[in-house]
Design a protein around this motif. Structure first.
Motif, short mmCIF file in Angstrom:
data_model
loop_
_atom_site.label_atom_id
_atom_site.label_comp_id
_atom_site.label_asym_id
_atom_site.label_seq_id
_atom_site.Cartn_x
_atom_site.Cartn_y
_atom_site.Cartn_z
N VAL A 135 0.84 -1.20 0.00
CA VAL A 135 0.00 0.00 0.00
C VAL A 135 0.87 1.25 0.00
O VAL A 135 0.64 2.20 -0.77
CB VAL A 135 -0.96 0.00 1.20
CG1 VAL A 135 -1.68 1.34 1.32
CG2 VAL A 135 -1.97 -1.14 1.07
N LYS A 136 1.87 1.28 0.87
CA LYS A 136 2.74 2.46 0.94
C LYS A 136 3.43 2.71 -0.40
O LYS A 136 3.46 3.84 -0.91
CB LYS A 136 3.80 2.27 2.03
CG LYS A 136 3.30 2.45 3.45
CD LYS A 136 4.46 2.32 4.43
CE LYS A 136 4.05 2.62 5.85
NZ LYS A 136 5.20 2.58 6.78
N THR A 139 0.71 3.25 -3.52
CA THR A 139 -0.16 4.43 -3.52
C THR A 139 0.57 5.71 -3.16
O THR A 139 0.06 6.81 -3.42
CB THR A 139 -1.32 4.26 -2.52
OG1 THR A 139 -0.81 4.29 -1.19
CG2 THR A 139 -2.07 2.95 -2.76
N ARG A 141 0.80 6.67 -0.22
CA ARG A 141 0.16 7.10 1.03
C ARG A 141 0.73 6.27 2.19
O ARG A 141 0.93 5.06 2.04
CB ARG A 141 -1.35 6.93 0.95
CG ARG A 141 -2.00 7.74 -0.17
CD ARG A 141 -3.51 7.56 -0.16
NE ARG A 141 -4.18 8.32 -1.19
CZ ARG A 141 -5.47 8.62 -1.17
NH1 ARG A 141 -6.24 8.20 -0.16
NH2 ARG A 141 -6.02 9.32 -2.15
N LYS A 142 0.96 6.91 3.32
CA LYS A 142 1.72 6.26 4.39
C LYS A 142 0.92 5.97 5.66
O LYS A 142 1.48 5.44 6.62
CB LYS A 142 2.92 7.14 4.77
CG LYS A 142 3.73 7.67 3.59
CD LYS A 142 4.32 6.57 2.73
CE LYS A 142 5.20 7.15 1.63
NZ LYS A 142 5.71 6.13 0.70
N PHE A 144 -2.77 4.53 7.78
CA PHE A 144 -3.76 3.46 7.70
C PHE A 144 -4.85 3.65 8.74
O PHE A 144 -4.63 4.28 9.79
CB PHE A 144 -3.09 2.10 7.95
CG PHE A 144 -1.96 1.79 7.03
CD1 PHE A 144 -2.20 1.19 5.80
CD2 PHE A 144 -0.65 2.10 7.38
CE1 PHE A 144 -1.15 0.91 4.94
CE2 PHE A 144 0.40 1.82 6.53
CZ PHE A 144 0.16 1.23 5.30
N HIS A 222 -6.34 12.13 2.30
CA HIS A 222 -5.49 11.85 1.13
C HIS A 222 -4.16 11.22 1.54
O HIS A 222 -3.38 10.82 0.68
CB HIS A 222 -5.24 13.12 0.32
CG HIS A 222 -4.55 14.21 1.09
ND1 HIS A 222 -5.25 15.16 1.79
CD2 HIS A 222 -3.23 14.48 1.27
CE1 HIS A 222 -4.39 15.98 2.37
NE2 HIS A 222 -3.17 15.59 2.07
N GLU A 223 -3.90 11.10 2.85
CA GLU A 223 -2.69 10.43 3.31
C GLU A 223 -2.96 9.00 3.77
O GLU A 223 -2.03 8.26 4.12
CB GLU A 223 -2.04 11.22 4.46
CG GLU A 223 -1.44 12.55 4.02
CD GLU A 223 -0.66 13.22 5.12
OE1 GLU A 223 -0.47 12.61 6.19
OE2 GLU A 223 -0.22 14.36 4.90
N GLY A 225 -3.70 5.29 3.10
CA GLY A 225 -3.54 4.36 1.99
C GLY A 225 -4.57 3.25 1.97
O GLY A 225 -5.06 2.86 0.91
N ALA A 226 -4.91 2.72 3.16
CA ALA A 226 -5.82 1.58 3.19
C ALA A 226 -6.49 1.46 4.54
O ALA A 226 -5.96 1.94 5.56
CB ALA A 226 -5.08 0.27 2.88
N ILE A 258 -9.12 5.46 -0.99
CA ILE A 258 -8.53 4.59 0.03
C ILE A 258 -8.78 3.13 -0.34
O ILE A 258 -9.91 2.77 -0.72
CB ILE A 258 -9.12 4.90 1.42
CG1 ILE A 258 -8.81 6.35 1.82
CG2 ILE A 258 -8.60 3.94 2.47
CD1 ILE A 258 -9.56 6.82 3.06
N ILE A 309 -0.44 -2.02 -7.78
CA ILE A 309 0.32 -1.58 -6.61
C ILE A 309 1.47 -2.53 -6.31
O ILE A 309 2.08 -2.49 -5.24
CB ILE A 309 -0.56 -1.41 -5.35
CG1 ILE A 309 -1.19 -2.76 -4.94
CG2 ILE A 309 -1.64 -0.35 -5.56
CD1 ILE A 309 -1.81 -2.74 -3.56
#
Length: 445
Positions: A135-136, A139, A141-142, A144, A222-223, A225-226, A258, A309
């Motif tokens: 995910v990181k 995407t 994005r960091k 969860f 928006h940060e 990821g999942a 997400i 991904i």
């Protein structure tokens, strides 16, 4: 003819001696020598035999691992055949076909009309670690979201996702930053006091409102990821959410870009009567983490994930033993056996659930009975009116059941799970439920 459990003395003399050596030389885990002093010597189907000759029905399945039953002949034969060829040749750097064959099977079974890939690992915790990295990296994005009462493993990064019991966190701070927890829609016991069986939509809305009104005030969406989730919470109490929850969660997550990371480590591989538990809810997750039962008793786990991904350069992720050829050979056979068993699991699961519902009606201390397929549980309370948790009684029931030849495990703070191998018959369920009721009565005295 049904072979019944037979316990003469628990623990017997051999078991006592081995348990004493165990605690002298092995690290402390979650072993319970008071209520579960069982030292296994061999297993067959749903039965386990201890070193003193006692016979038990295994309604714990090695903590959800032995889904196809102990020593299933087809799995044993697959292991033997592969072991005679080669037992290891790291998939990290080399190639072998059976790893591809199993990946093809898992991708075919995974919901979602998009291209997928598989990354192998050795355990469920490791699979969730890999999912976080996917995910990181995939995407950018960091952060969860995860749920209270969730269990995703005990290694350092996924421990940040786990929120089942405080003892799992005690002494290990700091865990990985960037995880925010949200309430799980437990129909029986939730923070809003809603009866989720009567008002499922209201419970679902409260959870989604919590994310939007509270979490998104301090965590930029928006940060994220999942959202990591279990389709049925396992360690948290075998909690089944309202039917439409994941459809609404998926819609909500899609609005913010997400992903959904579906932890099927305990509930997948046929346990609920579908190959993946999420199939009951009509949702296509972006990642599916699997483990436990897939290896037929050998360490094997991994992630089925969106191809877009995937790790795109050598060295981003690797593991020496993930996808071990012997475990993979077992996994290929497990998949085929489970596919054959799915109609049976639905039938006997409904049968078991009906009996547990009857117990709930007849016993004041059983506050809730819940589950899908052969993932069933009862919640033990002091009173149906107050719902006050009664973990001491739960533990006594587990101990009394073991003395009578039925292996059970607790889950959550005060629940008991019933997770026999998927090959269990109605006749064996009848015997097990007779023992459970006897144990319940004994524990209440």
């Amino acid at each position: 003819m049904v072979v019944r459990p037979n316990v003469k003395e628990l623990p017997g003399p051999k078991a006592k001696e081995i348990i004493e050596r165990n605690f002298k030389y092995l690290a402390t885990t979650t072993q319970d020598p008071e209520n579960l002093p069982i030292v296994i010597e061999r297993g067959e189907g749903i039965r386990v035999y201890d070193v003193d000759g006692n016979v038990f029905y295994d309604f714990a399945s090695g903590v959800g691992v032995i889904n196809v039953g102990h020593a299933h002949p087809r799995v044993v034969e697959a292991i033997k055949k592969q072991a005679e060829k080669f037992t290891h040749y790291s998939l990290t750097d080399f190639f072998y076909e059976n790893a591809v064959i199993l990946a093809e099977k898992l991708i075919e079974l995974a919901p979602g009309d998009f291209e997928k890939k598989v990354v192998y690992s050795n355990s469920g915790a490791e699979a969730n670690e890999a999912a976080m990295k996917l995910v990181k990296y995939g995407t950018g994005r960091k952060q969860f979201l995860a749920f209270y009462h969730a269990f995703h493993g005990r290694t350092q990064a996924v421990l940040s996702l786990t929120a089942s019991k405080w003892v799992q966190q005690d002494g290990f701070f700091p865990t990985m930053p960037g995880v925010t927890h949200i309430p799980y829609p437990n129909p029986y016991r939730n923070t809003w006091g809603i009866d989720g069986y009567d008002e499922p939509d209201e419970l679902i809305n409260r959870v989604l409102d919590f994310i939007e009104e509270y979490v998104f005030r301090h965590v930029p969406p928006h940060e994220i990821g999942a959202i990591f989730f279990e389709p049925i919470q396992g360690e948290g109490g075998y909690v089944v959410p309202p039917k439409n929850f994941f459809k609404e969660l998926k819609k909500f997550a899609d609005e913010y870009g997400i992903l959904l990371a579906d932890d099927e480590v305990q509930m997948g591989i046929g346990r609920t009567g579908k190959f993946w538990a999420i199939e009951h809810f009509g949702v296509e997750p972006d990642l599916i983490q699997f483990g436990k039962a897939i290896g037929g008793g050998l360490p094997l786990a991994g992630v089925v994930h969106r191809k877009d991904i995937s790790f795109d350069k050598p060295g981003r992720h690797a593991t020496t033993f993930g996808g071990n050829p012997v475990a993979i050979a077992a996994g290929i056979e497990v998949v085929e056996i489970v596919k054959e068993l799915l109609p049976h699991v639905q039938e006997v699961g409904d049968y078991l659930h009906k009996i547990l519902e009857e117990f709930k009606e007849n016993y004041e201390v059983i506050g809730d009975a819940r589950g899908l397929g052969l993932a069933q549980a009862v919640e033990i309370v002091k009173s149906k009116d107050t719902k006050e948790k009664y973990p001491e009684l739960r533990d006594r029931i587990v101990g009394e059941a073991a003395k009578r030849g039925l292996v059970l495990l607790g889950c959550g703070d005060n629940s008991i799970r019933f997770i026999p191998p998927l090959v269990v018959t109605k006749e064996e369920i009848d015997v097990a439920m007779e023992i459970f009721e006897d144990a319940l009565k004994a524990a209440l005295k």
